[in-house]
Scaffold this active site. Structure first.
Site, PDB file in Angstrom:
ATOM      1  N   GLU A 162       0.815  -1.214   0.000  1.00  0.00           N
ATOM      2  CA  GLU A 162       0.000   0.000   0.000  1.00  0.00           C
ATOM      3  C   GLU A 162       0.854   1.273   0.000  1.00  0.00           C
ATOM      4  O   GLU A 162       0.798   2.086   0.927  1.00  0.00           O
ATOM      5  CB  GLU A 162      -0.951  -0.002   1.205  1.00  0.00           C
ATOM      6  CG  GLU A 162      -1.995  -1.083   1.142  1.00  0.00           C
ATOM      7  CD  GLU A 162      -3.013  -1.019   2.278  1.00  0.00           C
ATOM      8  OE1 GLU A 162      -4.109  -1.591   2.118  1.00  0.00           O
ATOM      9  OE2 GLU A 162      -2.701  -0.395   3.317  1.00  0.00           O
ATOM     10  N   GLU A 317      -6.576  -7.798  -0.838  1.00  0.00           N
ATOM     11  CA  GLU A 317      -7.109  -7.708   0.523  1.00  0.00           C
ATOM     12  C   GLU A 317      -8.576  -7.288   0.454  1.00  0.00           C
ATOM     13  O   GLU A 317      -8.950  -6.443  -0.357  1.00  0.00           O
ATOM     14  CB  GLU A 317      -6.373  -6.660   1.366  1.00  0.00           C
ATOM     15  CG  GLU A 317      -4.946  -6.973   1.724  1.00  0.00           C
ATOM     16  CD  GLU A 317      -4.354  -5.880   2.603  1.00  0.00           C
ATOM     17  OE1 GLU A 317      -5.127  -5.141   3.266  1.00  0.00           O
ATOM     18  OE2 GLU A 317      -3.122  -5.738   2.622  1.00  0.00           O
TER      19      GLU A 317
END
Length: 700
Positions: A162, A317
Site C-alpha cells: 500500500e 485484501e
C-alpha cells in the site's frame, strides 16, 4: 515497463500452479507461537486456501539489527506451506522499516509540509527519496530474493505494501525534487513559463532556488508547483517500487510481480504503476453499513480491470466482516461477504483474498475481521469462509478469462484529479471521486458494463464516453475526445472541463476552453452555489433541482435539453446537446438531482445504442464474464435483504448454476434469496462488440 506478453507467461504459470481462482489472504505467523502454525496450515487446507501473502511487515524480524539476518522462522513457515501445496505471495517487507533504521538513521524519516517529522511507531515511516532508506530496502530485498527464489512455496512477489505516495519535505526530498524538475524542464526558463511565475514575482533564477510547496504560506500556492510536486511524489514512490521489482525479477524472472493498490486512491497515478507490474491487485474495504457499498466496490473493480486493458486482476485484501477504518464498524450481514466476493470475480478478478488469515490479538487492528476470527471455527464467519472456498472451486474455468467488452467508458485521469481539487478555484468543494461515482451509479443500476479510460486512450471500442469534470487536459487528450465525437460517437461531459492545460494554465479564448467547438457553447461565468442552495430546473418534462454549481451558458450551435426554472438564471440552459461532425456531445452545466442525472446519463446510453447485460430490479447486479475457453458466465447478484425473482429472457440451452446450492430456475425466471447469487454458465458465442456494426439511435 512490464512487457505484456512476458507478464502473461508469468501469470499463466501462476494459474497452472493454483489450478483455479486464488483464495486466501495475508498470513502473519510472526504474531503467533510456532505451535499455531501447523493448525493454521491444516485449517487453510480445510477451507481450500491456495495462496497466502507472507512477510509484509517482517523486516524487523528478518533483519533484527543492521546487516544481521534471521531467516530461520520464515524458512519453517515456507516449508510448511510448501508441504501443504499452498503458494506464497512473498512480500518485500519495506513498508515497515525496523526501529533500528529510524534511530540509527533518523534522516530516513519523512517530514511534512510544516517541518514535523513522522516518528517510528506505525508503518510507512520512511522518505521515498532517502538514499539511506533505498540502500537498506535494496539490501533486505536482495537477501530475501536470493534465499527464496527457488523455494517450492514461492508463487509470486509482492513489493512493499500500500504505497501511500507521501510527499516528503526533508532536505533529501527537496534536492530530489530539484533534480526531477531539471530533468522535466531542461531549463529554469521553461519551468518559469510552465508555472507562470511572472505572477507575484515568483520567477526563479536557478533550480537550486526551488523548494517544495510548504504548508504555511502568506498567500496561495503556485498551482504549477503544486501539480508538479504531486507528479514528483508519485514518481519517487514508483522509483522505490521499480528498484525492488528489478531485484526480485533478476532472481525469479518467471514469477509475476505486483503491489497492492488501494482503488481510487488520490496520491498515486495507478495507470502509470500498472504498466510496470505483471498484474494489478487491489485492497478494497467497502463500508459494511453503506447501502451503496456494492456500487463503490464495483466502481473500484472496474477501475482496476481497466488499468491493464481489461486483463484479469487480483483482490489482494478485503474484509470478511467489520474493519477498523471507520468510527463505528458494523458487522457484515450474513451472505454479504459472499456476494461482494463474487462481484469481484464477475468484474474480472482472478482471486478473492482477505486481510488477514487469523485475527490479531494485539497491535493496531485486533478488531479487524479475519478468515479465522477470535472465536475460531465455531463462528459464522468461519462457516461462510468455507462455503466461499467451495463456491470458488466451481468457478475455476474463469481464471484468465475476461469480462464482456464494455461499450461505455468513463474518463479517469489522476493528474486531472490533483489539479481539479486544487486551491483558489471557483469552488473548493468539488470532490472528483464523488462526481465520477454520480455518473457511474446510473450505469451500474442499469447493468451497463463500464471501462475507465485516459484521455489519450484509443476510444474506438466505445459508443459512449462519459467525461466528469475534466478540468485539466492537454491538447492531445482534447483532440482525441473531439475526434471521437466527430467520428460519430456520443460524449457526455460535465462542468468545469477543458479549462486548463497540462501545466494548470487557463486556456485562452474563454470557457470551456479545449471543448468549446465540440460542445457548441460558451460559458460566460462560473456560478458555484452556496451549501444547501438549490435552483429548480426542467428536463424532458420533469422537474428537478440544481445544486453545487451553475455554468452561465450561451448557446453557440448547441440546443438546450434542460433549463433553470427559477432564480437569476431562469431560462438559461443547464444541459445542452450539440451535433459535432457525425456524433453528439451532451453537456451538464450543473450538478443535478439524482433522478435528472440518471435520465441524462441513460438518454445518452440509449442514443448511443448501448444495451444492458440484463434488465433487473434495483439492487440486483448482472454481469458477464467469459472463461478462458470463451464460455460465457452470467453472474446474478442480489445485494438486497429481500428475495427477488430475475427474468432471464432468452437464455439458450438451459443455463446451469455453478454455485451451491443452485438457484431455482423455472419458466425462464431465477429466484434469488436475500444476498443470494447465481453464476449461470451459458453456451453463447462471442457477441459483436464493434459499435459501428449497430444502428445508432437518437439521444433525445
Amino acid at each position: 515497463m512490464s512487457h505484456p506478453d512476458r507478464a502473461e507467461e508469468r501469470l499463466t504459470g501462476l494459474r497452472h500452479r493454483l489450478r483455479g481462482l486464488a483464495f486466501g489472504g495475508d498470513y502473519n505467523p510472526e504474531q503467533w507461537p510456532k505451535e499455531v502454525w501447523r493448525e493454521d496450515v491444516r485449517l487453510m487446507r480445510e477451507t481450500g486456501v491456495n495462496l497466502v501473502t507472507v512477510g509484509v511487515f517482517s523486516w524487523g524480524l528478518l533483519e533484527p539489527s543492521p546487516g544481521v539476518f534471521a531467516f530461520g522462522w520464515l524458512d519453517e513457515v515456507m516449508d510448511l506451506l510448501a508441504q501443504a501445496d499452498i503458494g506464497v505471495d512473498l512480500a518485500t517487507p519495506t513498508a515497515a522499516p525496523p526501529s533500528w533504521l529510524a534511530h540509527v538513521h533518523p534522516e530516513t524519516l519523512p517530514v511534512d509540509a510544516d517541518g514535523h517529522v513522522y516518528r517510528f511507531g506505525a508503518r510507512n515511516q520512511y522518505c521515498v527519496s532517502s538514499p539511506v532508506f533505498r540502500h537498506h530496502a535494496a539490501r533486505i530485498t536482495e537477501r530475501l530474493a536470493e534465499r527464496y527464489a527457488d523455494h517450492p512455496a514461492l508463487a509470486m512477489w509482492h513489493i512493499g505494501n500500500e504505497y501511500i505516495g507521501r510527499a516528503c519535505h526533508c532536505p533529501a526530498s527537496v534536492a530530489h525534487f530539484r533534480r526531477w524538475l531539471a530533468a522535466r524542464y531542461g531549463t529554469v526558463d521553461a519551468l518559469n513559463e510552465a508555472w507562470g511565475t511572472a505572477f507575484w514575482g515568483q520567477r526563479y533564477d536557478s533550480f537550486d532556488h526551488v523548494g517544495t510547496p510548504v504548508g504555511r504560506q502568506l498567500s496561495g500556492p503556485n498551482p504549477g508547483q503544486r501539480l508538479d510536486f504531486h507528479r514528483f511524489a508519485d514518481a519517487a514512490s514508483l522509483e522505490c517500487f521499480l528498484a525492488e521489482r528489478d531485484i526480485v525479477r533478476r532472481h525469479s524472472p518467471d514469477l509475476p510481480v505486483t503491489t497492492n493498490f488501494m482503488g481510487a486512491f488520490k496520491e498515486l497515478d495507478y495507470r502509470r504503476w500498472a504498466a510496470d507490474e505483471d498484474v494489478v491487485s487491489i485492497d478494497v474495504y467497502p463500508n459494511t453499513w453503506d447501502p451503496e457499498g456494492q456500487i463503490h466496490a464495483a466502481y473500484q473493480f472496474d477501475l482496476m480491470r481497466s488499468l491493464r486493458g481489461g486483463r484479469p486482476w487480483l483482490v489482494m485484501e478485503s474484509a470478511t466482516g467489520a474493519n477498523v477504518q471507520r468510527r463505528r464498524n458494523s458487522a457484515r450481514a450474513a451472505g454479504r461477504m459472499r456476494v461482494l466476493s463474487l462481484q469481484a470475480v464477475a468484474r474480472g478478478a482472478d482471486s478473492v483474498m482477505f486481510f488477514q488469515w487469523r485475527q490479531s490479538r494485539a497491535g493496531a487492528e485486533p478488531f479487524h475481521s479475519a478468515m479465522l476470527p477470535h472465536g475460531g471455527t465455531r463462528t459464522r464467519t468461519w462457516r461462510e469462509v468455507k462455503e466461499l472456498g467451495r463456491d470458488l472451486t466451481h468457478l475455476a474455468d474463469l481464471v484468465g478469462g475476461t469480462c464482456d467488452p464494455a461499450e461505455v467508458a468513463i474518463v479517469w485521469d489522476w493528474e486531472n484529479w490533483w489539479a481539479v481539487e486544487g486551491p483558489n478555484h471557483p469552488s473548493q468543494d468539488l470532490d472528483l471521486k464523488a462526481r465520477v461515482l454520480d455518473h457511474y451509479r446510473p450505469l451500474w443500476n442499469a447493468n451497463i458494463p463500464v471501462d475507465f479510460v485516459h484521455p489519450h486512450d484509443d476510444l474506438g471500442a466505445y459508443r459512449l464516453v462519459v467525461v466528469p469534470n475534466l478540468y485539466l487536459v492537454d491538447d492531445a487528450g482534447a483532440a482525441n475526445l473531439t475526434a471521437f465525437v466527430h467520428g460519430g460517437r456520443h460524449l457526455l461531459m460535465s462542468y468545469f472541463s477543458g479549462i486548463v492545460d497540462e501545466h494548470d494554465r487557463v486556456r485562452d479564448g474563454g470557457h470551456p476552453g479545449a471543448f468549446r467547438d465540440v460542445l457548441g457553447i460558451h460559458i460566460d461565468e462560473f456560478n458555484p452555489l452556496q451549501p444547501g442552495e438549490t435552483h429548480g430546473l426542467g428536463h424532458a418534462g420533469h422537474p428537478g433541482t440544481a445544486h453545487d454549481w451553475q455554468d452561465v451558458i450561451e448557446l453557440d450551435g448547441a440546443e438546450a435539453l434542460a433549463t433553470y426554472t427559477e432564480g437569476e438564471l431562469k431560462g438559461v440552459p443547464a444541459v445542452t446537446r450539440h451535433r459535432h461532425g457525425a456524433g453528439t456531445a451532451t453537456y451538464l452545466g450543473t450538478s443535478p438531482d439524482p433522478d435528472t442525472l440518471r435520465r441524462v446519463v441513460l438518454a445518452s446510453v440509449t442514443g448511443a445504442g448501448v444495451t444492458p447485460v440484463l434488465e433487473t430490479t434495483d439492487g440486483v447486479e448482472a454481469a458477464r464474464r467469459r472463461g478462458a475457453d470463451g464460455t460465457e458466465h452470467l453472474f446474478l447478484i442480489n445485494h438486497t435483504p429481500e428475495e427477488v425473482t430475475v427474468a432471464l429472457g432468452d437464455t439458450p440451452n438451459a443455463p446451469v448454476d455453478l454455485l451451491e446450492p443452485p438457484g431455482a430456475i423455472t419458466g425462464g425466471k431465477l429466484r434469488l434469496p436475500p444476498y443470494g447469487a447465481a453464476v449461470l454458465r451459458e453456451s453463447r458465442g462471442t457477441r459483436n462488440a464493434d459499435p459501428t456494426e449497430h444502428e445508432r439511435g437518437d439521444d433525445r
